[in-house]
Design a protein around this motif. Structure first.
Motif, PDB file in Angstrom:
ATOM      1  N   GLU A 198      71.190  28.548  46.810  1.00  0.00           N
ATOM      2  CA  GLU A 198      70.244  28.259  47.890  1.00  0.00           C
ATOM      3  C   GLU A 198      69.027  29.171  47.791  1.00  0.00           C
ATOM      4  N   ASP A 199      67.918  28.685  48.345  1.00  0.00           N
ATOM      5  CA  ASP A 199      66.683  29.472  48.368  1.00  0.00           C
ATOM      6  C   ASP A 199      66.767  30.464  49.528  1.00  0.00           C
ATOM      7  N   PRO A 200      66.793  31.769  49.245  1.00  0.00           N
ATOM      8  CA  PRO A 200      66.996  32.730  50.332  1.00  0.00           C
ATOM      9  C   PRO A 200      65.805  32.870  51.274  1.00  0.00           C
ATOM     10  N   LEU A 201      64.659  32.261  50.936  1.00  0.00           N
ATOM     11  CA  LEU A 201      63.496  32.403  51.820  1.00  0.00           C
ATOM     12  C   LEU A 201      63.486  31.372  52.947  1.00  0.00           C
ATOM     13  N   CYS A 202      64.472  30.490  52.983  1.00  0.00           N
ATOM     14  CA  CYS A 202      64.495  29.447  54.013  1.00  0.00           C
ATOM     15  C   CYS A 202      65.403  29.858  55.172  1.00  0.00           C
ATOM     16  N   SER A 203      64.946  29.603  56.385  1.00  0.00           N
ATOM     17  CA  SER A 203      65.723  29.994  57.571  1.00  0.00           C
ATOM     18  C   SER A 203      66.577  28.837  58.103  1.00  0.00           C
ATOM     19  N   TYR A 204      66.447  27.661  57.517  1.00  0.00           N
ATOM     20  CA  TYR A 204      67.052  26.460  58.104  1.00  0.00           C
ATOM     21  C   TYR A 204      68.568  26.431  57.948  1.00  0.00           C
ATOM     22  N   GLU A 205      69.238  26.085  59.020  1.00  0.00           N
ATOM     23  CA  GLU A 205      70.699  25.865  58.985  1.00  0.00           C
ATOM     24  C   GLU A 205      70.931  24.366  59.039  1.00  0.00           C
ATOM     25  N   GLY A 234      75.187  26.352  48.468  1.00  0.00           N
ATOM     26  CA  GLY A 234      74.855  26.893  49.779  1.00  0.00           C
ATOM     27  C   GLY A 234      74.181  25.867  50.674  1.00  0.00           C
ATOM     28  N   ARG A 235      73.243  26.346  51.496  1.00  0.00           N
ATOM     29  CA  ARG A 235      72.588  25.467  52.470  1.00  0.00           C
ATOM     30  C   ARG A 235      71.782  24.371  51.780  1.00  0.00           C
ATOM     31  N   CYS A 236      71.167  24.684  50.626  1.00  0.00           N
ATOM     32  CA  CYS A 236      70.341  23.662  49.947  1.00  0.00           C
ATOM     33  C   CYS A 236      71.182  22.463  49.506  1.00  0.00           C
ATOM     34  N   GLY A 237      72.459  22.700  49.175  1.00  0.00           N
ATOM     35  CA  GLY A 237      73.329  21.583  48.793  1.00  0.00           C
ATOM     36  C   GLY A 237      73.682  20.702  49.990  1.00  0.00           C
ATOM     37  N   ARG A 238      73.846  21.318  51.160  1.00  0.00           N
ATOM     38  CA  ARG A 238      74.286  20.568  52.351  1.00  0.00           C
ATOM     39  C   ARG A 238      73.123  19.998  53.157  1.00  0.00           C
ATOM     40  N   CYS A 239      71.931  20.421  52.837  1.00  0.00           N
ATOM     41  CA  CYS A 239      70.778  20.172  53.715  1.00  0.00           C
ATOM     42  C   CYS A 239      70.325  18.708  53.678  1.00  0.00           C
ATOM     43  N   GLU A 240      70.045  18.149  54.839  1.00  0.00           N
ATOM     44  CA  GLU A 240      69.575  16.758  54.905  1.00  0.00           C
ATOM     45  C   GLU A 240      68.144  16.607  54.374  1.00  0.00           C
ATOM     46  N   PHE A 241      67.459  17.737  54.165  1.00  0.00           N
ATOM     47  CA  PHE A 241      66.092  17.682  53.628  1.00  0.00           C
ATOM     48  C   PHE A 241      66.055  17.906  52.114  1.00  0.00           C
ATOM     49  N   HIS A 242      67.217  18.004  51.462  1.00  0.00           N
ATOM     50  CA  HIS A 242      67.154  18.522  50.086  1.00  0.00           C
ATOM     51  C   HIS A 242      66.477  17.581  49.094  1.00  0.00           C
ATOM     52  N   TRP A 243      66.407  16.281  49.391  1.00  0.00           N
ATOM     53  CA  TRP A 243      65.706  15.408  48.439  1.00  0.00           C
ATOM     54  C   TRP A 243      64.189  15.599  48.512  1.00  0.00           C
ATOM     55  N   VAL A 244      63.668  15.885  49.697  1.00  0.00           N
ATOM     56  CA  VAL A 244      62.215  16.127  49.792  1.00  0.00           C
ATOM     57  C   VAL A 244      61.878  17.585  49.512  1.00  0.00           C
ATOM     58  N   CYS A 245      62.862  18.480  49.683  1.00  0.00           N
ATOM     59  CA  CYS A 245      62.604  19.910  49.507  1.00  0.00           C
ATOM     60  C   CYS A 245      63.408  20.429  48.313  1.00  0.00           C
ATOM     61  N   GLY A 246      64.633  20.831  48.550  1.00  0.00           N
ATOM     62  CA  GLY A 246      65.468  21.335  47.459  1.00  0.00           C
ATOM     63  C   GLY A 246      65.328  22.827  47.241  1.00  0.00           C
ATOM     64  N   GLY A 247      64.371  23.454  47.951  1.00  0.00           N
ATOM     65  CA  GLY A 247      64.217  24.903  47.829  1.00  0.00           C
ATOM     66  C   GLY A 247      63.580  25.309  46.508  1.00  0.00           C
ATOM     67  N   SER A 248      63.130  26.543  46.456  1.00  0.00           N
ATOM     68  CA  SER A 248      62.552  27.065  45.212  1.00  0.00           C
ATOM     69  C   SER A 248      63.693  27.445  44.275  1.00  0.00           C
ATOM     70  N   PRO A 277      58.935  24.708  48.755  1.00  0.00           N
ATOM     71  CA  PRO A 277      58.972  23.280  49.110  1.00  0.00           C
ATOM     72  C   PRO A 277      59.472  23.042  50.519  1.00  0.00           C
ATOM     73  N   HIS A 278      60.050  24.076  51.166  1.00  0.00           N
ATOM     74  CA  HIS A 278      60.499  23.868  52.547  1.00  0.00           C
ATOM     75  C   HIS A 278      59.327  23.671  53.499  1.00  0.00           C
ATOM     76  N   PHE A 279      58.101  23.857  53.019  1.00  0.00           N
ATOM     77  CA  PHE A 279      56.926  23.455  53.803  1.00  0.00           C
ATOM     78  C   PHE A 279      57.028  21.965  54.160  1.00  0.00           C
ATOM     79  N   ARG A 280      57.643  21.176  53.265  1.00  0.00           N
ATOM     80  CA  ARG A 280      57.789  19.734  53.562  1.00  0.00           C
ATOM     81  C   ARG A 280      58.782  19.516  54.704  1.00  0.00           C
ATOM     82  N   ARG A 281      59.827  20.330  54.723  1.00  0.00           N
ATOM     83  CA  ARG A 281      60.782  20.256  55.837  1.00  0.00           C
ATOM     84  C   ARG A 281      60.069  20.600  57.149  1.00  0.00           C
ATOM     85  N   VAL A 282      59.248  21.655  57.109  1.00  0.00           N
ATOM     86  CA  VAL A 282      58.542  22.069  58.327  1.00  0.00           C
ATOM     87  C   VAL A 282      57.571  20.965  58.764  1.00  0.00           C
TER      88      VAL A 282
END
Ligand code: SF4
Length: 347
Positions: A337-344, A309-323, A234-239
């Protein structure tokens, strides 16, 4: 799509994936279901299947879309009866058949006549040598192309599914061209989750995943066809948000395992997705609507503010949330957190 808006699907899933059976004549290297040649004796019976469809209709309008998957759905002799029963209840149906001799032009035409909205076909290599090595059976590549052409000929929309792993990465541009040439309406890239037989394949790195997604965002920006979507990424939506892709279609914000997605196994277990084996209950004994709306498993997966982890703090988590499936496969913790995401995320 706004990063901060809370996209939750509390009332009903948008899509229900029902694994009708695990029987399949292929032996794919990355099969989630670890499919086998023979149908399991504990598969849902015709009467149980009928009750399940009534249960899904009880979600009310708009009803979830039903994807009949497997294994190979064509190994169930009552497949077309189930399609008709679902439609009589107002439930739209897609089918994910396997490219075996069971899937000929007659079956494709029958899907079209039965009102199936789309089928999906898998292509994991742009040549027969590569694809057939993945699928375990020679001739599968040509059969898949024949099925795609037959679907195109009768006007049945079809989606091409492609695995993203180290093994397929160099071939993705050629597969993309092939999907477009065949006339696919959608190209869906499944980013490997190491479950089932997929544990023998190699994950790409987070940076490689970002690179693939930036390329996909460019393709999506052109508007297709095919429409480009991802599964378990789902981080494709962040990208896309970061690249301000405005023409992108078919990228449901917030949809992920348990939030807009529900999976029913061949024996009736209800799970957040086919890649996240956490069972909330079973359709033989439980009410499917209550399981989706009220079970702890589903309710927590709809709360990205609870993620770690990062998915909890991330400003994109409502549209993404990670796998959630990949988080679970990697750590045993579905809210990690989803380990396949590079976003900080921003501090
Ligand atoms: S950190 Fe998590 S929520 Fe944020 S973009 Fe990455 S996967 Fe999505």
């Amino acid at each position: 799509m706004e990063a901060g808006r809370q996209f939750t699907f509390e009332r009903a899933p948008l899509r229900v994936y029902w694994e009708l059976t695990r029987a399949c004549d292929l032996a794919c290297r990355h099969c989630r279901a670890e499919a086998v040649a023979i149908r399991h004796p504990a598969e849902l019976t015709a009467a149980e299947a009928s009750r399940l469809l009534e249960g899904l209709a009880a979600f009310g309008d708009p009803k979830p879309h039903l994807v009949l998957t497997g294994g190979d759905p064509l190994t169930r002799p009552d497949l077309f009866a189930l399609i008709a029963a679902a439609q009589a209840l107002g439930i739209g149906v897609s089918v994910a058949p396997s490219a075996t001799p069971r899937l000929g032009s007659a079956e494709i035409r029958r899907f079209r006549e039965a009102g199936v909205e789309a089928i999906s076909l898998s292509i994991d290599g742009s040549t027969s040598a590569f694809h057939d090595a993945f699928r375990g059976i020679p001739g599968t590549f040509e059969r898949t192309l024949d099925a795609a052409r037959a679907a195109h000929d009768v006007g049945l929309p079809f989606q091409i599914n492609t695995l993203v792993s180290q093994e397929t990465l160099p071939d993705l541009p050629a597969i993309c061209l092939l999907a477009a040439e065949l006339g696919a309406s959608r190209w869906s890239l499944f980013f490997l989750v190491s479950v089932g037989r997929g544990t023998v394949l190699q994950q790409i790195s987070p940076d490689e995943a970002d690179e693939v997604m930036r390329w996909l965002a460019e393709l999506a920006g052109r508007g297709g066809p095919p429409v480009v979507t991802t599964t378990e990424a789902p981080h494709f939506r962040r990208v896309m948000l970061q690249h301000r892709v405005s023409r992108a279609r078919g990228h449901g914000a917030g949809i992920r395992d348990g939030n807009g997605i529900m999976f029913i196994s061949h024996t009736g277990d209800v799970q957040p997705s086919g890649f996240l084996p956490l069972t909330a209950g079973n359709v033989r004994t439980d009410d499917v609507v209550s399981l989706y709306r009220e079970s702890e498993v589903f309710r927590t997966l709809r709360r990205p503010d609870l993620f770690g982890g990062r998915c909890g703090r991330c400003e994109f988590h409502w549209v993404c949330g990670g796998s959630r499936a990949r988080a679970y496969a990697a750590s045993g913790e579905p809210l990690a957190e989803d380990p396949l995401c590079s976003y900080e995320p921003r501090p």
